[in-house]
Design a protein around this motif. Structure first.
Motif, mmCIF file in Angstrom:
data_model
loop_
_atom_site.group_PDB
_atom_site.id
_atom_site.type_symbol
_atom_site.label_atom_id
_atom_site.label_comp_id
_atom_site.label_asym_id
_atom_site.label_seq_id
_atom_site.Cartn_x
_atom_site.Cartn_y
_atom_site.Cartn_z
ATOM 1 N N ALA A 106 0.330 -1.362 0.058
ATOM 2 C CA ALA A 106 -0.103 0.077 0.246
ATOM 3 C C ALA A 106 0.953 1.120 0.447
ATOM 4 O O ALA A 106 0.455 1.999 -0.154
ATOM 5 C CB ALA A 106 -0.979 -0.049 1.257
ATOM 6 N N LEU A 107 2.099 0.947 0.659
ATOM 7 C CA LEU A 107 2.170 2.454 0.565
ATOM 8 C C LEU A 107 3.870 2.856 -0.577
ATOM 9 O O LEU A 107 3.500 3.631 -1.093
ATOM 10 C CB LEU A 107 3.787 2.082 1.817
ATOM 11 N N ASP A 108 4.102 1.141 -1.386
ATOM 12 C CA ASP A 108 5.095 1.929 -2.761
ATOM 13 C C ASP A 108 2.654 2.012 -3.772
ATOM 14 O O ASP A 108 4.348 3.020 -4.911
ATOM 15 C CB ASP A 108 4.909 0.386 -3.269
ATOM 16 N N GLY A 109 2.354 1.785 -3.226
ATOM 17 C CA GLY A 109 1.384 2.787 -4.507
ATOM 18 C C GLY A 109 1.062 3.693 -4.026
ATOM 19 O O GLY A 109 0.752 4.770 -4.986
ATOM 20 N N ALA A 110 0.983 4.226 -2.511
ATOM 21 C CA ALA A 110 0.945 5.728 -2.674
ATOM 22 C C ALA A 110 2.130 6.537 -2.817
ATOM 23 O O ALA A 110 1.511 8.049 -3.138
ATOM 24 C CB ALA A 110 0.743 5.901 -0.903
ATOM 25 N N GLN A 111 3.248 6.049 -3.472
ATOM 26 C CA GLN A 111 4.385 6.578 -3.940
ATOM 27 C C GLN A 111 4.050 6.959 -5.934
ATOM 28 O O GLN A 111 4.848 7.459 -5.613
ATOM 29 C CB GLN A 111 5.244 6.860 -2.848
ATOM 30 N N LEU A 112 3.057 5.726 -5.963
ATOM 31 C CA LEU A 112 2.980 6.360 -7.808
ATOM 32 C C LEU A 112 2.529 7.437 -8.375
ATOM 33 O O LEU A 112 1.478 7.638 -8.517
ATOM 34 C CB LEU A 112 2.333 4.919 -7.633
ATOM 35 N N ILE A 113 3.461 8.555 -7.839
ATOM 36 C CA ILE A 113 2.480 10.163 -8.506
ATOM 37 C C ILE A 113 3.347 10.268 -9.242
ATOM 38 O O ILE A 113 4.216 10.308 -9.357
ATOM 39 C CB ILE A 113 2.112 10.907 -7.367
ATOM 40 N N SER A 114 3.005 10.933 -10.317
ATOM 41 C CA SER A 114 4.205 12.059 -11.183
ATOM 42 C C SER A 114 4.147 13.282 -10.801
ATOM 43 O O SER A 114 3.465 14.246 -10.245
ATOM 44 C CB SER A 114 3.065 12.495 -12.545
ATOM 45 N N LEU A 115 5.629 13.697 -10.238
ATOM 46 C CA LEU A 115 6.632 14.581 -9.869
ATOM 47 C C LEU A 115 6.996 15.797 -10.760
ATOM 48 O O LEU A 115 7.725 14.980 -11.810
ATOM 49 C CB LEU A 115 7.234 13.790 -8.556
ATOM 50 N N PRO A 116 7.258 16.849 -9.884
ATOM 51 C CA PRO A 116 8.566 17.654 -11.116
ATOM 52 C C PRO A 116 9.789 16.800 -10.764
ATOM 53 O O PRO A 116 9.970 16.392 -10.505
ATOM 54 C CB PRO A 116 8.710 19.260 -10.647
ATOM 55 N N PRO A 117 10.438 16.661 -12.790
ATOM 56 C CA PRO A 117 12.044 16.618 -12.518
ATOM 57 C C PRO A 117 13.011 16.517 -11.355
ATOM 58 O O PRO A 117 13.465 16.323 -10.921
ATOM 59 C CB PRO A 117 12.234 16.407 -14.191
ATOM 60 N N LEU A 153 2.182 12.939 0.794
ATOM 61 C CA LEU A 153 3.689 12.542 0.522
ATOM 62 C C LEU A 153 4.443 14.103 0.956
ATOM 63 O O LEU A 153 3.844 14.945 0.699
ATOM 64 C CB LEU A 153 3.662 12.210 -1.235
ATOM 65 N N VAL A 154 5.325 13.767 1.735
ATOM 66 C CA VAL A 154 6.690 14.715 1.243
ATOM 67 C C VAL A 154 7.547 14.987 0.845
ATOM 68 O O VAL A 154 8.230 14.149 0.097
ATOM 69 C CB VAL A 154 7.459 14.791 2.419
ATOM 70 N N THR A 155 7.912 15.933 -0.638
ATOM 71 C CA THR A 155 8.694 15.780 -1.411
ATOM 72 C C THR A 155 9.665 16.974 -1.109
ATOM 73 O O THR A 155 9.310 18.083 -0.671
ATOM 74 C CB THR A 155 8.190 16.128 -2.100
ATOM 75 N N ALA A 156 10.712 16.743 -1.565
ATOM 76 C CA ALA A 156 12.377 18.246 -1.500
ATOM 77 C C ALA A 156 12.292 18.124 -2.753
ATOM 78 O O ALA A 156 12.281 17.081 -4.107
ATOM 79 C CB ALA A 156 12.617 17.836 -0.502
ATOM 80 N N LYS A 157 12.993 19.825 -3.089
ATOM 81 C CA LYS A 157 14.220 19.753 -4.624
ATOM 82 C C LYS A 157 15.086 18.674 -4.668
ATOM 83 O O LYS A 157 15.618 18.268 -3.460
ATOM 84 C CB LYS A 157 14.658 21.378 -4.515
#
Length: 433
Positions: A106-117, A153-157
């Motif tokens: 389920a965690l793997d699926g939660a991270q399958l999103i499109s992000l800026p490069p 989800l927490v994303t960073a540069k």
């Protein structure tokens, strides 16, 4: 023979770097260390080599306290360097009841999103688990057909993350994972009821003041104000016509109630400090006013050395905030035996997080193998790939009647006795409000 394994947390600030070590075998045993920061400012990492040197120093101090070599650490990330994205993940329950396998899927699926490069995922904050549409705090062992997780989800540069990894590598440390500092602090300063009903956390740092609203087991809002403890230092330097170094010493003397000056100069310094404290707190008041209509949000909790380094902060500032206002005043400037809220909170959360049990077990296994005669090795690249993004800080129990049981998690021993007692009293005070 060494019997304790430790997980390590680092909080890299613009003025101080703090490190905490939590025993895996006894999570009431925690140690801390602190050194002055180098190579970083409010905009990020400015000098990787200087930051590596400072990290090495703080870790060396911690190694002496735990009598153990430190090879890896989890690192706090601050809100200004990240972005939050709502997400959810699903997994079919294969064996009739939920196991770690379904949680990982389920965690793997939660991270399958499109992000800026130029962005990457650095953390995931789980807000709820559901088994067949029924919410559970801990779904492991629950019978059902489908598991769902909801979270942020927490994303960073990538540039910032790569600089952080480079700085850690320069200090000969592996990054076990990263976690959001405000969520880590919440693990120690908020009860399960606060997580559900809502509370405002304010981190007063050297250059910035960060306000975060946590409600419904998630981060709802966050703002950053570009004033902090160094702003007070600069004010003293300008008005008193002295150097920043001397102004910092004057501020620390006042903070610890150890300043010896004639009455006129003392009154002037007090006036300078109070004026800036009131300005910083006006930002906090403005943030809290946005949620004054929500009667469930009852607390504003302020921590960090920028303001809470002042022993008499409660006398200096008369709260105009509708919610109950609490200053966490154990974080005294230059006291390297203090319990660090963010670095300690991060590893406490990691130790407690349901889906991180496998990660902790693997770290302990690797640690034990390293100290055995037949110890093997793992490359830095493999280690980074293996553990990156596996940290998550879970909320406390939703059941309000569990609050008394939760009191135990603040009785951290092994730092100094007064800090242990202070945390117990603080927690009890918050619980009774």
């Amino acid at each position: 023979m060494q019997t304790d394994n430790f997980i390590i947390g680092l909080d890299i600030g613009t003025h101080y770097i703090k490190a905490s070590a939590l025993s895996v075998q006894d999570n009431t045993l925690m140690y801390g260390s602190v050194v002055e920061s180098q190579g970083t400012d409010k905009n990020g990492i400015t000098d990787i080599k200087a930051l590596s040197s400072a990290i090495k120093k703080v870790v060396s101090k911690l190694e002496i306290k735990i009598s153990r070599n430190i090879k890896s650490a989890f690192v706090c990330l601050q809100p200004e360097f990240v972005r939050l994205i709502d997400t959810e993940g699903h997994a079919a329950v294969l064996g009739g009841s939920v196991t770690q396998y379904e949680i990982d899927k389920a965690l793997d699926g939660a991270q399958l999103i499109s992000l800026p490069p130029d962005e990457e995922i650095v953390d995931i904050v789980i807000t709820r688990y559901f088994v067949d549409e029924t919410a559970y705090r801990d779904p492991v062992g629950v019978k059902g057909r489908n598991l769902e997780i909801q979270g942020q989800l927490v994303t960073a540069k990538k540039e910032y993350v790569e600089s952080l990894y480079d700085a850690m590598a320069g200090a000969k440390l592996k990054v076990s994972g990263t976690g959001l500092g405000s969520v880590a602090a919440a693990s120690l300063l908020l009860t399960s009821r606060d997580w559900k009903n809502g509370a405002i956390l304010v981190d007063t740092g050297a250059n910035t003041t960060r306000a975060t609203l946590l409600k419904d087991n998630r981060i709802m809002d966050s703002e950053i104000f570009n004033l902090g403890g160094k702003s007070i230092t600069r004010d003293i330097a300008i008005v008193m016509k002295t150097s920043l170094l001397e102004a910092e010493e004057i501020k620390k003397g006042y903070a610890k109630d150890e300043l010896t000056l004639d009455e006129e100069k003392y009154s002037l310094i007090e006036e300078i400090i109070k004026a800036r404290v009131e300005e910083i707190m006006s930002f906090v008041e403005k943030f809290s006013t946005k949620y004054a209509h929500d009667e469930q949000i009852k607390k504003v909790i302020i921590y960090g050395g920028g303001l809470c380094g002042f022993k008499n902060i409660n006398k200096m500032y008369k709260s105009a905030i509708n919610q109950s206002t609490n200053f966490v005043t154990s974080d005294i400037i230059r006291d390297d035996s203090v319990f660090n809220i963010q670095s300690g909170g991060l590893i406490y959360h990691l130790q407690s997080a349901i889906h991180c049990k496998g990660t902790i077990d693997e770290i302990v296994k690797a640690d034990n193998e390293e100290h055995s005669p037949d110890a093997g090795t793992i490359s830095d690249e493999d280690f980074f790939r293996k553990y990156q993004n596996q940290f998550e800080a879970k909320p406390d129990k939703d059941n309000e009647h569990q609050d008394d049981e939760d009191d135990d998690y603040l009785s951290a021993t092994g730092i100094i006795e007064k800090i242990r007692i202070w945390f117990i009293n603080l927690k009890n005070k918050f619980m009774n409000k």
